[in-house]
Design an enzyme around this catalytic site. Structure first.
Site, PDB file in Angstrom:
ATOM      1  N   CYS A  40      -8.112  -0.029   4.251  1.00  0.00           N
ATOM      2  CA  CYS A  40      -9.013   0.933   3.594  1.00  0.00           C
ATOM      3  C   CYS A  40      -9.590   0.430   2.285  1.00  0.00           C
ATOM      4  CB  CYS A  40      -8.285   2.261   3.359  1.00  0.00           C
ATOM      5  SG  CYS A  40      -7.090   2.200   2.012  1.00  0.00           S
ATOM      6  N   ASP A  89      25.930  11.051  -0.848  1.00  0.00           N
ATOM      7  CA  ASP A  89      25.938  10.065   0.226  1.00  0.00           C
ATOM      8  C   ASP A  89      25.848   8.684  -0.404  1.00  0.00           C
ATOM      9  OD1 ASP A  89      25.042   8.281   2.261  1.00  0.00           O
ATOM     10  OD2 ASP A  89      24.363  10.000   3.431  1.00  0.00           O
ATOM     11  N   CYS A 126      -4.899  -3.199   0.251  1.00  0.00           N
ATOM     12  CA  CYS A 126      -4.785  -2.737   1.622  1.00  0.00           C
ATOM     13  C   CYS A 126      -5.951  -3.317   2.421  1.00  0.00           C
ATOM     14  CB  CYS A 126      -4.814  -1.217   1.679  1.00  0.00           C
ATOM     15  SG  CYS A 126      -4.906  -0.568   3.360  1.00  0.00           S
ATOM     16  N   CYS A 145      -3.772   5.116   3.235  1.00  0.00           N
ATOM     17  CA  CYS A 145      -4.036   5.206   4.684  1.00  0.00           C
ATOM     18  C   CYS A 145      -2.830   4.866   5.543  1.00  0.00           C
ATOM     19  CB  CYS A 145      -5.215   4.310   5.057  1.00  0.00           C
ATOM     20  SG  CYS A 145      -4.791   2.559   5.122  1.00  0.00           S
ATOM     21  N   CYS A 184       0.398   1.321   2.570  1.00  0.00           N
ATOM     22  CA  CYS A 184      -0.675   1.812   1.714  1.00  0.00           C
ATOM     23  C   CYS A 184      -0.525   3.319   1.509  1.00  0.00           C
ATOM     24  CB  CYS A 184      -2.016   1.496   2.364  1.00  0.00           C
ATOM     25  SG  CYS A 184      -3.408   2.248   1.496  1.00  0.00           S
TER      26      CYS A 184
HETATM   27 ZN   LIG Z   1      -5.096   1.687   2.954  1.00  0.00          ZN
END
Ligand SMILES: [Zn+2]
Length: 412
Positions: free
Chosen positions: A220, A338, A217, A204, A201
């Site tokens: 949150c 790379d 999520c 959060c 997320c």
């Molecule tokens: Zn979240």
């Protein structure tokens, strides 16, 4: 015409003229189009030039990890239904290149501008755009997911309180995070094939849940916004629920997503979806990408893939086996030096295709394909790889500088 129609100040005019002179000198010296050096000189003489050049335009900014050059082209094409357009069509997408492109468009009504991800907030501050299209964010070259998250955060801060209408992909959580600070957002369900950079997320750090076409999520409550436009198979659904068929000459699901976003942008400027989509059909190739060129009696289709998400989208659009595939990988400055990203790409998708490898880093690629259990041939040049492939269509997939090398060789 919109906005300020005052002519440029003497200083701005001088800066434009000096920039054009510098570009001409650079061209004469055989250093490409000179647009970047011209823009640099002009900005040195008048640091506010970009904003001044944008004053009389309705500016649309386009940014993303993948698809920004193509979408810029599609939007430019669609908006020409409503007025003349100036655009940085060749993809010079940092402030100097953008300045140079706008300096050539004094009669335009719209400025359709591709912006490098790192410069989006600054350019948005300078040109006061009417609209900003945000397509996707994923890791590019050696960027890791944390850096992609930081970029989203920078966009979020830079776009907070913007006057622009933001047209953003509701299926990319990082894009939603970045766009959510803007007062006016038009959400487009444009899809997301590459999800490896979007499991945590952005708000959060919790784990994102991804049931079918949704995401949210659990920690949150940050979640996918309800889209007003959507890509649905081969159609664009508009906010009234009407479905408009997409006919593109450009291949692949990613370009249908680009078309859906373009239709939403065009509608913001009063161009109806059917008109926008009709105009998009005219686009055959974008700065050489998707072009099919005749070379040594074969039809070579040139495809650009610069990062893991780009390779995945490209594998999904090539013709099925036994169509031969040539892969070209370099690791010069513009590519990232790379090649560890090769391990992030699922090359087993190429099983059944005769595969040839070229480019500076063909041996790195060979190791990767060996581990994936694929058959391949290592070649010294594009000529050798083409000669070794059966007549007919060949899909050539290259990263950035390898793509330029191939274009030069095959005369495109
Ligand atoms: Zn979240």
């Amino acid at each position: 015409m919109s906005g300020n129609t005052e002519p440029l100040s003497p200083r701005a005019k001088l800066a434009v003229t000096a920039g054009k002179a510098a570009a001409a000198v650079s061209r004469a010296a055989g250093r490409g189009s000179g647009s970047v050096i011209g823009g640099k000189v002009a900005l040195r003489l008048d640091p506010d030039l970009l904003g001044r050049l944008a004053q009389h335009l309705d500016v649309i900014l386009v940014s993303a990890t993948n698809g920004k050059t193509t979408t810029t082209r599609l939007i430019a094409e669609a908006l020409q239904a409503s007025g003349p357009v100036v655009s940085n069509a060749l993809g010079a997408n940092m402030p100097a290149g953008i300045t140079s492109a706008l300096a050539g468009g004094s009669d335009a009504r719209y400025g359709v501008i591709e912006v490098d991800e790192k410069y989006l907030s600054g350019v948005a501050r300078d040109v006061t755009p009417k609209a900003i299209a945000l397509l996707n964010l994923s890791r590019d070259q050696l960027d890791r997911a944390a850096e992609t998250r930081m970029l989203a955060e920078k966009w979020r801060e830079g776009l907070a309180g913007t006057q622009a209408v933001v047209i953003a992909n509701a299926d990319d959580p990082l894009i939603v995070w970045a766009a959510s600070s803007s007062p006016t957002v038009v959400w487009v369900a444009a899809g997301q094939e590459w999800k490896d950079d979007a499991w945590s997320c952005p708000s959060c750090g919790g784990v994102l849940q991804r049931p079918s076409d949704d995401w949210f999520c659990g920690e949150c409550g940050f979640r996918r916004p309800a889209p007003s436009w959507a890509l649905s198979g081969d159609h664009v659904l508009d906010p009234h629920g009407s479905a408009w068929p997409i006919h593109l000459q450009l291949p692949g699901r990613a370009n249908k997503a680009n078309a859906a976003v373009t239709a939403a942008v065009a509608a913001t400027f009063g161009v109806p979806p059917q008109v926008a989509l009709e105009r998009m059909y005219a686009v055959q190739a974008v700065a050489g990408r998707y072009d099919v060129v005749q070379f040594q009696g074969r039809d070579l289709r040139l495809l650009l893939a610069k990062n893991p998400a780009g390779w995945l989208e490209t594998f999904s659009l090539i013709d099925p086996p036994p169509t031969p595939v040539i892969l070209a990988v370099n690791a010069r400055g513009a590519d990232g030096t790379d090649t560890s990203w090769l391990w992030d790409v699922d090359y087993t998708r190429l099983a059944g295709h005769p595969i040839s490898l070229i480019g500076d880093r063909r041996l790195d690629l060979a190791v990767r394909l060996e581990v994936a259990g694929l058959d391949f041939r290592v070649c010294e040049s594009v000529d050798e790889a083409v000669r070794a492939s059966a007549p007919g269509r060949i899909e050539l997939i290259a990263n950035y500088t390898a793509f330029q090398d191939v274009r030069r060789r095959v005369g495109n």
